[in-house]
Write an enzyme that holds these catalytic residues in place. Structure first.
Site, PDB file in Angstrom:
ATOM      1  N   SER A  65       0.803  -1.235   0.000  1.00 33.31           N
ATOM      2  CA  SER A  65       0.000   0.000   0.000  1.00 33.31           C
ATOM      3  C   SER A  65       0.827   1.272   0.000  1.00 33.31           C
ATOM      4  O   SER A  65       0.254   2.365  -0.049  1.00 33.31           O
ATOM      5  CB  SER A  65      -0.951   0.010   1.196  1.00 33.31           C
ATOM      6  OG  SER A  65      -2.039  -0.860   0.968  1.00 33.31           O
ATOM      7  N   LYS A  68       0.069   3.723  -2.696  1.00 35.43           N
ATOM      8  CA  LYS A  68      -0.955   4.753  -2.538  1.00 35.43           C
ATOM      9  C   LYS A  68      -0.340   6.149  -2.412  1.00 35.43           C
ATOM     10  O   LYS A  68      -1.011   7.149  -2.692  1.00 35.43           O
ATOM     11  CB  LYS A  68      -1.819   4.454  -1.318  1.00 35.43           C
ATOM     12  CG  LYS A  68      -2.716   3.227  -1.443  1.00 35.43           C
ATOM     13  CD  LYS A  68      -3.546   3.028  -0.193  1.00 35.43           C
ATOM     14  CE  LYS A  68      -4.575   1.923  -0.340  1.00 35.43           C
ATOM     15  NZ  LYS A  68      -3.989   0.570  -0.295  1.00 35.43           N
ATOM     16  N   SER A 312      -5.994   3.062   4.647  1.00 33.07           N
ATOM     17  CA  SER A 312      -5.459   2.296   3.513  1.00 33.07           C
ATOM     18  C   SER A 312      -6.583   1.654   2.700  1.00 33.07           C
ATOM     19  O   SER A 312      -6.629   0.440   2.493  1.00 33.07           O
ATOM     20  CB  SER A 312      -4.476   1.229   4.005  1.00 33.07           C
ATOM     21  OG  SER A 312      -3.557   0.877   2.988  1.00 33.07           O
ATOM     22  N   ASN A 313      -7.469   2.483   2.192  1.00 32.39           N
ATOM     23  CA  ASN A 313      -8.668   2.041   1.493  1.00 32.39           C
ATOM     24  C   ASN A 313      -8.356   1.725   0.030  1.00 32.39           C
ATOM     25  O   ASN A 313      -8.140   2.622  -0.786  1.00 32.39           O
ATOM     26  CB  ASN A 313      -9.728   3.141   1.598  1.00 32.39           C
ATOM     27  CG  ASN A 313     -11.081   2.678   1.165  1.00 32.39           C
ATOM     28  OD1 ASN A 313     -11.231   2.108   0.098  1.00 32.39           O
ATOM     29  ND2 ASN A 313     -12.077   2.921   1.993  1.00 32.39           N
ATOM     30  N   HIS A 365       0.854  -7.923  -6.667  1.00 33.04           N
ATOM     31  CA  HIS A 365       2.210  -8.375  -6.365  1.00 33.04           C
ATOM     32  C   HIS A 365       3.160  -8.084  -7.525  1.00 33.04           C
ATOM     33  O   HIS A 365       4.352  -8.375  -7.420  1.00 33.04           O
ATOM     34  CB  HIS A 365       2.209  -9.880  -6.076  1.00 33.04           C
ATOM     35  CG  HIS A 365       1.807 -10.218  -4.676  1.00 33.04           C
ATOM     36  ND1 HIS A 365       2.719 -10.402  -3.665  1.00 33.04           N
ATOM     37  CD2 HIS A 365       0.586 -10.395  -4.108  1.00 33.04           C
ATOM     38  CE1 HIS A 365       2.093 -10.695  -2.535  1.00 33.04           C
ATOM     39  NE2 HIS A 365       0.792 -10.691  -2.779  1.00 33.04           N
ATOM     40  N   GLY A 422       2.078  -0.554   4.698  1.00 35.39           N
ATOM     41  CA  GLY A 422       1.716  -1.415   3.581  1.00 35.39           C
ATOM     42  C   GLY A 422       1.843  -2.873   3.974  1.00 35.39           C
ATOM     43  O   GLY A 422       2.794  -3.244   4.662  1.00 35.39           O
TER      44      GLY A 422
END
Length: 476
Positions: A65, A68, A312-313, A365, A422
């Site tokens: 994450s 983001k 962390s949407n 990934h 993350g």
């Protein structure tokens, strides 16, 4: 080949002393959890951008994450902090008294924070316009984005999880955590041992079904719960054992076909307002010659970024990427949105030739980015006018309030840190800003890949940051 670099000179008062490189290198090499794993670290002065230390800093790694951070920076640079998303209600046909001889349309423009209460207000607005009978159809239009619902690398087992929810330009969230495209399931024990559990579902529609196979067991029994959704349906299956009297369990479950779900919710809200619809409910497109009846606007992007980064949407990340593609390229797709990211990131200090971007949330990934590029981004964006909004959106270490501390609310409470976490299977990451006791700021990026236990990676990150803090504050 492991690459280690640590300049001998100090970039600021109380900076790294001569033992720092040996301390952190020893920690990485001797920590059992990192044996066989891949570690990337980049530490940079926030004042002048100098790389103070790097360990595999230019090696491409999965960011989880932390991707983001890129999505946020590009979105702020393209849209600005005051950008708002809209949702429209439009009509096509003749309006005579309380009758509409035509169709009513609900059109989405990618709002990641739409709630049922907003649909309720839109239905009230239709009623206030005088319409109580629609002699036509109710049509939902999600064509602002393409019809690809899931990013290309999302694994099949994540499709019913809240973090793997389907993406649509017309979707709704169950609460103000804004996990768009999901419903919130609450599971409570029955009143007696042997009774079925009690199940509550937010925003339930007639086509959303619950199969309850949870049994209440004795208070000293182990809890065992499985929550899933049948592929291709909105049938949620809940199995397992729930001890008597335990705290209710909550889980967010991704729904199948979010546009259709919003359409069902909106029709129910219209009916609650005494509005009769003679036709069917379906997905289609708004005619160009339709007329706007009412609309809803989201909060500004500056506020939407709080649940996006602090919680962390994932859904927000994917919707922002598609919005970038639609606004800049005329196509609301992952492909076009990622093109915009590649075009914009060099302006924000990132060498895109070293990246692989596959989505907007970091769930893939296949995403790859070096630690040095993340720290470079965090350095360069300090000059942007929207940087205060960016910084405010990051989780704050040790701050218990959810919309402040976010995913760091239970970590590193003794340090002055704002950073993005993350997590993926085998991956943990942490990137952000550490403010020193002298009032200076250090930028850090830590990427841990190939871990056997990614949750233990959080402990590693915290300990690495603690080592950095001790050295920059001159306590060693």
């Amino acid at each position: 080949m492991i690459l280690i670099s640590c300049p001998a000179t100090k970039s600021f008062a109380g900076g790294f002393d001569e033992t720092f490189q040996k301390d952190i290198q020893k920690y990485i090499q001797e920590e059992p959890i990192l044996k066989g794993a891949l570690t990337g670290i980049s530490i940079r002065s926030a004042r002048n951008g100098e790389v103070l230390f790097e360990y595999n800093g230019d090696v491409r790694m999965r960011p989880a994450s932390n991707l983001k951070l890129l999505t946020t920076a590009v979105s702020l640079s393209i849209f600005g902090e005051d950008y708002r998303f809209k949702t429209e209600v439009r009509i096509k046909g003749e309006k005579s008294g309380t009758f509409l001889d035509g169709n009513l349309y609900l059109k989405g423009y990618g709002d990641p924070t739409l709630l049922k209460e907003n649909l309720s207000q839109l239905a009230k607005d239709v009623r206030k316009s005088g319409i109580t009978n629609i002699e036509g159809d109710l049509i939902a239009d999600d064509s602002w984005f393409d019809d690809i619902r899931l990013s290309k690398d999302l694994v099949w087992s994540d499709e019913s999880a809240y973090y793997g929810a389907q993406i649509s330009a017309l979707t709704v969230s169950p609460d103000d955590d804004y996990d768009t495209g999901t419903v919130l399931v609450t599971i409570s024990s029955g009143n007696r041992v042997g009774e079925p559990a009690k199940i509550q579902v937010s925003n339930k529609t007639k086509n959303l079904k619950i199969i309850n196979q949870v049994v209440t067991v004795s208070p000293d029994s182990e809890k065992e719960l499985f929550i899933g959704r049948e592929h291709g349906t909105n049938t949620i299956i809940i199995k397992g054992l729930l001890p008597l009297g335990v705290t209710a369990e909550k889980e967010w479950v991704a729904i199948w076909e979010p546009t259709q779900y919003v359409l069902e919710l909106f029709r129910e809200e219209l009916v609650k307002q005494g509005i009769n619809i003679s036709g069917t409910s379906k997905i289609g497109k708004v005619p160009k010659d339709s007329n706007i009846l009412t609309n809803h606007f989201s909060a500004p992007l500056s506020e939407i970024l709080l649940p996006f980064l602090k919680l962390s949407n994932n859904g927000h990340g994917e919707m922002l990427v598609k919005q970038l593609g639609r606004v800049k390229k005329g196509e609301g797709s992952w492909e076009k949105g990622i093109e915009v990211m590649y075009e914009q990131l060099p302006k924000l200090g990132v060498d895109v030739k070293s990246l692989m971007i596959r989505d907007g949330s970091g769930i893939s990934h296949v995403n790859l980015i070096p630690a040095n590029e993340l720290s470079s981004l965090l350095f360069h964006i300090q000059q942007e006018k929207w940087f205060p909004v960016f910084l405010e959106s990051l989780p704050v270490a040790g701050y218990k309030e959810k919309m402040i501390g976010g995913t760091l609310r239970d970590r590193m409470g003794t340090l002055n840190i704002k950073a993005k976490t993350g997590t993926l299977t085998t991956v943990s990451s942490l990137c952000g800003y550490l403010k020193t006791e002298q009032g200076e700021t250090v930028i850090f990026s830590i990427l841990l890949n190939n871990l056997l236990d990614e949750e233990k990676g959080k402990q590693i990150e915290d300990e690495i940051v603690e080592i950095v803090s001790q050295h920059v504050n001159g306590s060693r």
